[in-house]
Design an enzyme around this catalytic site. Structure first.
Site, PDB file in Angstrom:
ATOM      1  N   GLY A 128       0.799  -1.221   0.000  1.00 47.59           N
ATOM      2  CA  GLY A 128       0.000   0.000   0.000  1.00 47.59           C
ATOM      3  C   GLY A 128       0.826   1.263   0.000  1.00 47.59           C
ATOM      4  O   GLY A 128       1.979   1.269  -0.455  1.00 47.59           O
ATOM      5  N   ASP A 174      -4.752  -8.296  -8.170  1.00 52.75           N
ATOM      6  CA  ASP A 174      -4.684  -8.048  -6.746  1.00 52.75           C
ATOM      7  C   ASP A 174      -3.504  -7.129  -6.450  1.00 52.75           C
ATOM      8  O   ASP A 174      -2.344  -7.515  -6.558  1.00 52.75           O
ATOM      9  CB  ASP A 174      -4.520  -9.404  -6.033  1.00 52.75           C
ATOM     10  N   LEU A 175      -3.828  -5.904  -6.081  1.00 50.34           N
ATOM     11  CA  LEU A 175      -2.821  -4.858  -5.862  1.00 50.34           C
ATOM     12  C   LEU A 175      -1.643  -5.335  -5.002  1.00 50.34           C
ATOM     13  O   LEU A 175      -1.846  -5.846  -3.914  1.00 50.34           O
ATOM     14  CB  LEU A 175      -3.497  -3.668  -5.176  1.00 50.34           C
ATOM     15  N   ASP A 176      -0.434  -5.091  -5.459  1.00 46.73           N
ATOM     16  CA  ASP A 176       0.782  -5.440  -4.712  1.00 46.73           C
ATOM     17  C   ASP A 176       0.859  -6.931  -4.393  1.00 46.73           C
ATOM     18  O   ASP A 176       1.562  -7.330  -3.460  1.00 46.73           O
ATOM     19  CB  ASP A 176       0.884  -4.636  -3.396  1.00 46.73           C
ATOM     20  N   GLU A 177       0.134  -7.742  -5.137  1.00 42.86           N
ATOM     21  CA  GLU A 177       0.138  -9.179  -4.866  1.00 42.86           C
ATOM     22  C   GLU A 177       0.554  -9.978  -6.093  1.00 42.86           C
ATOM     23  O   GLU A 177       0.492 -11.203  -6.089  1.00 42.86           O
ATOM     24  CB  GLU A 177      -1.255  -9.646  -4.398  1.00 42.86           C
TER      25      GLU A 177
END
Lengths: 288, 288, 288, 288
Positions: A204, A229-232
């Site tokens: 984040g 999936d953000l940052d995943e």
């Protein structure tokens, strides 16, 4: 010392099975392709096989089409996904930036000096700040501002530009915007992002501030594929830097930039040299 | 080359204020204490001052008592917490272990060869496995088994042993037990734990398995003080190791042990050399 | 997660030629050997080919003899030097030491815990100091003192012991003696030495003192094969450590020991896992 | 979080003596100078004392002249060489280059973004190749070709330019010319060179080729002061990179450039932040 000759690269993956190597290497020998280097790996958990070969054709009538026609049927028996990359191939890469220029500057330098064997036909940003850099390198720069309201339109415009410029790979060089699910879908598997922490730590916003709060003694950067999936997304490579109590957040930001730019460069290089394979949310990387 | 003489160490911290350095260094000069090395740091966020000095007395009648009597009143004006550590001081350290012996073996080796200038009067474990190691080094070993039901009693026994052996520092060398809040309270600020991940990434159980799931390209270890919040105590130092797709969880575990033992050793060394200061949930570490 | 099964290892090298890979991998497939991992490299300067394969037999009647009989003739056509290493093979390693115990202690620990999959049937030293360590691990220890006059006899005795104990690999774990040309000849290619500098910097005696004189900011260690030329044998791997002005020679020595022992361990592991190939005074190392 | 205020920097060195610290810190306190950070080191071999202090004046009438007048006499008693550097000071740095641009590009980038707090009034080269870079940054570029015959004249011209532009520090950013003894004399102590090896290994020409010949597993870079002895000047800092058998000399060159540019940048930063002290052919570096 004999000169370096840029090799062809063959890559493939398929379900694990006896004979996966042989189907490839036997064809190479039969077709007169001289093998410089092989890496293969068979993952006992995902039960998938991965291989990367650098080779030089020795037959005068070698062509990708011929390779395709002859090898294709053999590959089918193994449900093999494979790809042949010619030595002269220079992938067309779009760079998305915001205001920070350390990654962009680094990529443009390595592009200009031939260290990064790519075309950069377009740079896109939600801010006008870095246009001068693009201009000096003679690369079209699109300033597409974004607000919460205009996000769908702005993203659609970006995707249109990617099509227009026939882009193979998108690099988010500190683009700093959270992409919509639709946009993630569009970029799935063909975009690399640099996150300024050692994921999964400090996901984040403002990771260096988070790191300072925790009093960590190392900060890092993570280059990963963009997925839904953000940052995943699957991690390609990571970099690290030692810090101490005398680093305030602004110092972490400044120091971290050296790690970010090298980590992003390495990820792009691995990707365009066809060293990276997706493997169930993780990656296989035959690095060098 | 002149021989090394082990120095006295003076450490102090207090609220930030003009003159904090001078009150210390002026006394050093007046008392004839020869200064080998100074590190000081004034944190502009926490507004606290930290200093560490290595020195050698030159006056024949130097004593800790005299230092105390003369310097004490000056320090009070600055609300200074300070400590004088004599060259011969060997802190009494208890080591708590479970079944893994890589950290224990390393600490015992460094203790035996003088690299780690401590006494180890007692080793405590919830398993009998490592008794032979303790025995070879001639150190009493207490096997205190633990079950969910007997946890309070077992912890109370440990605390009793720490008192009985007059322990200054407790080292959790992969003790593998979640401590009760009461136990954390007892150990607050005087126990060092090694966690086998780069905190705050992968808190809790089986961090190497978590790391494998995420497909990270680096694994690490974190040495931190124990406080009331599991895996959240102030970080002293961290170590890192590069890994790749060919590392299954059991390989991460095996490779990680080299990082764990060096990281734990470094943290203990920093602590006993009085290089570590608490600073609002973070640490100041004048490392060398 | 499926359990790890220790694989067979096949290694080979031969002059560069079209088909070197295929002759190996085709046989593997035909014989029903399941390939887990391949690394191959074809050196365009030395014009030699190197390959290492981890595999698992799937045929019930697999045996090394059968492999030999079937593959041997094919290999001959390529002038291939090759070797098959069974999963259970534990090479018999002799360790030579002097007075420093940091490398020996580390190797014995890793041996005892199974991290280093070898037999250590004998430890030989020119000093009696480390006998207690050998004794605790239940390993015969030979104290063979040496003087300039008795060197030939002492070395002959060592060689006799190596034969008596049927030794495959000799590890000079800080043995600290200059070997005679005759002894180098005996050990050529089957002994690994750890030198406490980043060769070719600081050859010869007291490298840490040399490093201190030069004011270097990094010290290192080099693990290499013993050949006829002191400190000039083919390098297997190197390790490094950052230092600063506050490190006197005795501090460099102490700090350097951590690098030495890890570097030596890595070299031995690479060697016994058949990852190292000689290549005209240099090495090819398929590390992991 | 309070904003960072760029501090004044005080640095000094003198022969070892009781009271060296106190003479400095007492004055700081008396003059109302708020100390942010101190590093001091007393070298027991060279018997010299070194100190660096970051401070902020709190008295309205603070001035360098006043400091000088008040502190000067006290310093004389200790034969102290000292220097006061104001927060706004931006040293005037000349960069000498040849044809390689990786170091120049990096320094210009860091200069432009404020990471490197210097003026670059002039760039000098024996080749015309990098003029476009200088031009884009608006910096005068002098092309002074050199032949064995014209070396004395060319070097004299360089020295004239250094005077004309009032240069404090000369950076040899891969200048690739062996300087004459006269030129070394002119630059003694005020020029930093980057050598593309981990000195003292691989002195002289083509170090990456030398490294390849030796089969080393690590290559490095060394930033050092220029003195009368080629590649023997006091080392400021060093960087390192792991390599393997697949690196041909041209790969070592390419990979090494990342280490060279970061190492050179670090050395310049340490120098301009007054963190480096000469100490009998070695350096004391209070790094951060």
């Amino acid at each position: 010392m004999p000169n370096a000759i840029k090799p062809w690269v063959f890559t493939a993956s398929c379900p694990s099975k006896l004979g996966t190597v042989d189907v490839v290497t036997r064809y190479m020998a039969e077709a007169g392709n001289y093998v410089d280097e092989i890496h293969s790996f068979d993952d006992r958990v995902s039960k998938r096989f991965f291989i990367r070969i650098e080779f030089q054709p020795t037959e005068a009538d070698f062509s990708a089409e011929k390779f395709d026609a002859a090898f294709g049927p053999r590959a089918s028996e193994f449900e093999m996904e494979w790809e042949l990359t010619e030595p002269e191939h220079r992938p067309r890469v779009a760079i998305l930036v915001s205001k920070y220029d350390h990654c962009l500057n680094d990529l443009l330098y390595r592009h200009r000096t031939g260290q990064l064997n790519i075309e950069i036909p377009v740079i896109i940003s939600n801010h006008p700040d870095l246009e001068h850099l693009a201009e000096w390198h003679g690369i079209p720069y699109y300033h597409l501002p974004i607000t919460p309201d205009t996000k769908p339109e702005q993203e659609a415009e970006i995707v249109k530009l990617l099509e227009q410029y026939d882009i193979e790979l998108v690099v988010l060089a500190r683009y700093m915007q959270v992409l919509s699910p639709w946009m993630c879908e569009q970029l799935n598997g063909k975009a690399i992002n640099i996150h300024h922490s050692l994921l999964p730590g400090f996901k984040g916003a403002r990771p260096y501030h988070q790191a300072w709060e925790k009093g960590v003694k190392m900060v890092g950067a993570t280059a990963h594929y963009v997925n839904n999936d953000l940052d995943e997304g699957p991690i390609i490579t990571q970099g690290i830097q030692t810090v101490d109590h005398a680093f305030y957040p602004e110092d972490l930001i400044s120091k971290g930039q050296d790690v970010e730019r090298v980590t992003l460069f390495n990820a792009i290089r691995y990707h365009i040299e066809k060293r990276v394979f997706l493997n169930e949310g993780r990656t296989v990387v035959f690095s060098s």
